[in-house]
Motif scaffolding. Structure first.
Motif, PDB file in Angstrom:
ATOM      1  N   UNK A 125       2.278  -0.734   9.993  1.00 59.59           N
ATOM      2  CA  UNK A 125       2.361  -1.177   8.598  1.00 59.59           C
ATOM      3  C   UNK A 125       2.443   0.072   7.723  1.00 59.59           C
ATOM      4  N   UNK A 126       3.324   0.074   6.734  1.00 59.38           N
ATOM      5  CA  UNK A 126       3.512   1.202   5.828  1.00 59.38           C
ATOM      6  C   UNK A 126       3.217   0.734   4.399  1.00 59.38           C
ATOM      7  N   UNK A 127       2.459   1.545   3.666  1.00 59.93           N
ATOM      8  CA  UNK A 127       2.198   1.293   2.249  1.00 59.93           C
ATOM      9  C   UNK A 127       2.678   2.519   1.487  1.00 59.93           C
ATOM     10  N   UNK A 128       3.543   2.299   0.517  1.00 59.24           N
ATOM     11  CA  UNK A 128       4.071   3.402  -0.281  1.00 59.24           C
ATOM     12  C   UNK A 128       3.450   3.385  -1.673  1.00 59.24           C
ATOM     13  N   UNK A 129       3.347   4.579  -2.269  1.00 56.08           N
ATOM     14  CA  UNK A 129       2.862   4.652  -3.648  1.00 56.08           C
ATOM     15  C   UNK A 129       3.470   5.840  -4.367  1.00 56.08           C
ATOM     16  N   UNK A 130       3.409   5.759  -5.706  1.00 55.52           N
ATOM     17  CA  UNK A 130       3.814   6.853  -6.588  1.00 55.52           C
ATOM     18  C   UNK A 130       2.835   6.857  -7.750  1.00 55.52           C
ATOM     19  N   UNK A 131       3.311   6.943  -8.988  1.00 55.57           N
ATOM     20  CA  UNK A 131       2.407   6.943 -10.133  1.00 55.57           C
ATOM     21  C   UNK A 131       1.981   5.518 -10.493  1.00 55.57           C
ATOM     22  N   UNK A 132       2.947   4.642 -10.775  1.00 52.27           N
ATOM     23  CA  UNK A 132       2.664   3.248 -11.136  1.00 52.27           C
ATOM     24  C   UNK A 132       3.301   2.282 -10.137  1.00 52.27           C
ATOM     25  N   UNK A 133       4.411   2.679  -9.513  1.00 46.51           N
ATOM     26  CA  UNK A 133       5.019   1.823  -8.504  1.00 46.51           C
ATOM     27  C   UNK A 133       6.523   1.690  -8.538  1.00 46.51           C
ATOM     28  N   UNK A 134       7.204   2.400  -9.442  1.00 48.97           N
ATOM     29  CA  UNK A 134       8.666   2.279  -9.499  1.00 48.97           C
ATOM     30  C   UNK A 134       9.351   2.993  -8.334  1.00 48.97           C
ATOM     31  N   UNK A 135       9.088   4.279  -8.197  1.00 49.77           N
ATOM     32  CA  UNK A 135       9.743   5.042  -7.131  1.00 49.77           C
ATOM     33  C   UNK A 135       9.352   4.517  -5.761  1.00 49.77           C
ATOM     34  N   UNK A 136       8.091   4.165  -5.597  1.00 52.32           N
ATOM     35  CA  UNK A 136       7.640   3.645  -4.305  1.00 52.32           C
ATOM     36  C   UNK A 136       8.234   2.256  -4.043  1.00 52.32           C
ATOM     37  N   UNK A 137       8.450   1.472  -5.090  1.00 49.52           N
ATOM     38  CA  UNK A 137       9.084   0.169  -4.909  1.00 49.52           C
ATOM     39  C   UNK A 137      10.504   0.295  -4.396  1.00 49.52           C
ATOM     40  N   UNK A 138      11.233   1.254  -4.936  1.00 45.33           N
ATOM     41  CA  UNK A 138      12.604   1.490  -4.464  1.00 45.33           C
ATOM     42  C   UNK A 138      12.601   1.955  -3.008  1.00 45.33           C
ATOM     43  N   UNK A 139      11.656   2.835  -2.669  1.00 50.84           N
ATOM     44  CA  UNK A 139      11.584   3.321  -1.288  1.00 50.84           C
ATOM     45  C   UNK A 139      11.136   2.200  -0.341  1.00 50.84           C
ATOM     46  N   UNK A 140      10.221   1.366  -0.782  1.00 49.24           N
ATOM     47  CA  UNK A 140       9.774   0.241   0.042  1.00 49.24           C
ATOM     48  C   UNK A 140      10.941  -0.691   0.331  1.00 49.24           C
ATOM     49  N   UNK A 141      11.760  -0.941  -0.686  1.00 51.46           N
ATOM     50  CA  UNK A 141      12.936  -1.801  -0.473  1.00 51.46           C
ATOM     51  C   UNK A 141      13.822  -1.218   0.628  1.00 51.46           C
ATOM     52  N   UNK A 142      14.037   0.081   0.606  1.00 56.34           N
ATOM     53  CA  UNK A 142      14.847   0.743   1.634  1.00 56.34           C
ATOM     54  C   UNK A 142      14.221   0.547   3.016  1.00 56.34           C
ATOM     55  N   UNK A 143      12.898   0.744   3.100  1.00 58.15           N
ATOM     56  CA  UNK A 143      12.221   0.590   4.390  1.00 58.15           C
ATOM     57  C   UNK A 143      12.299  -0.847   4.905  1.00 58.15           C
ATOM     58  N   UNK A 144      12.070  -1.803   4.025  1.00 56.94           N
ATOM     59  CA  UNK A 144      12.140  -3.215   4.422  1.00 56.94           C
ATOM     60  C   UNK A 144      13.549  -3.548   4.903  1.00 56.94           C
ATOM     61  N   UNK A 145      14.561  -3.053   4.201  1.00 61.12           N
ATOM     62  CA  UNK A 145      15.946  -3.285   4.612  1.00 61.12           C
ATOM     63  C   UNK A 145      16.229  -2.695   5.990  1.00 61.12           C
ATOM     64  N   UNK A 146      15.483  -1.656   6.359  1.00 59.22           N
ATOM     65  CA  UNK A 146      15.641  -1.025   7.676  1.00 59.22           C
ATOM     66  C   UNK A 146      14.771  -1.686   8.742  1.00 59.22           C
TER      67      UNK A 146
END
Length: 177
Positions: A107-128
Motif C-alpha cells: 500500500x502506498x500513501x502519497x503526500x505534499x503540502x495540502x494534497x494537489x501534487x500528491x493527488x496527481x502522483x497518486x492518480x499516476x500510480x493507480x493508473x499503473x
C-alpha cells in the motif's frame, strides 16, 4: 456620494488600506478550526483534478503506521521542502521510483503540502496498478492531529508549507517557505 467622498479622500484611503490589509490576513493567524476548514476547502478544490483518486485521512494513516503492515509513505515535495521536515519513515518520490520493484504490492500513501501534487502522483500510480492513496490535507493536516515530523532523523516542529497561502499548520508547529 460614495464612501470616499463622504468621509474625505484621506480618511477614505486609510479605510481602504485597513480593509485591504484585513483581507490579506496571514492564514497563520487564523484559529485552528478555521485553518482546518481552509485545508478542507483547498483540498476539495484540488480534488476536482483527480476526483476518482483514493484518499486516506491523517487519522487513518496514523493508525495504520502502528499496524502490522504499514504503508509506504511517499513525500512528493521538492528537496528544499523535504529538507525542513518529513513524516517519519517517508521516502522521496525519486527514492520510491528507484525502489519500485522492492515495494511492489505494498500500500502506498502519497503526500505534499495540502494534497494537489500528491493527488496527481497518486492518480499516476493507480493508473499503473498500485494500491495508492492520497493523504487528505497532506502534511499540513498531519500537524492538526499532532503528527510527528522529523529532519534528518531528529524530531522537529518545522514544516515547509510552500508559501503564505498554505500557512495553515496547527499551533505548536512553525511554518516556513
Amino acid at each position: 456620494m460614495d464612501a470616499v467622498t463622504a468621509v474625505g479622500p484621506a480618511t477614505g484611503l486609510l479605510l481602504l488600506a485597513v480593509v485591504t490589509v484585513g483581507a490579506c490576513q496571514d492564514p497563520g493567524a487564523l484559529p485552528s478550526s478555521a485553518k482546518q476548514a481552509r485545508i478542507d476547502e483547498l483540498y476539495e478544490g484540488y480534488k476536482k483534478k483527480f476526483p476518482d483518486v483514493p484518499e486516506i485521512t491523517v487519522e487513518t494513516l496514523k493508525e495504520r503506521l502502528d499496524g502490522p503492515e504499514p504503508p509506504v509513505i511517499v513525500d512528493v515535495r521538492d528537496d528544499d521542502e523535504r529538507a525542513v521536515s518529513i513524516i517519519p519513515g517517508a521516502i522521496s518520490q525519486p527514492e520510491f521510483e528507484a525502489r519500485r520493484e522492492d515495494l511492489e504490492g505494498r500500500q502506498v500513501v502519497t503526500y505534499c503540502t495540502i494534497g494537489y501534487r500528491s493527488g496527481l502522483y497518486t492518480r499516476k500510480l493507480v493508473d499503473e496498478g498500485w494500491k495508492a492513496s492520497n493523504l487528505r490535507g497532506s502534511i499540513v493536516a498531519w500537524t492538526h492531529i499532532g503528527g510527528d515530523l522529523e529532519k534528518g532523523g531528529a524530531p522537529t516542529r518545522r514544516v515547509h508549507v510552500y508559501g503564505r497561502k498554505w500557512n495553515l499548520v496547527a499551533p505548536g508547529y512553525e511554518a516556513v517557505w
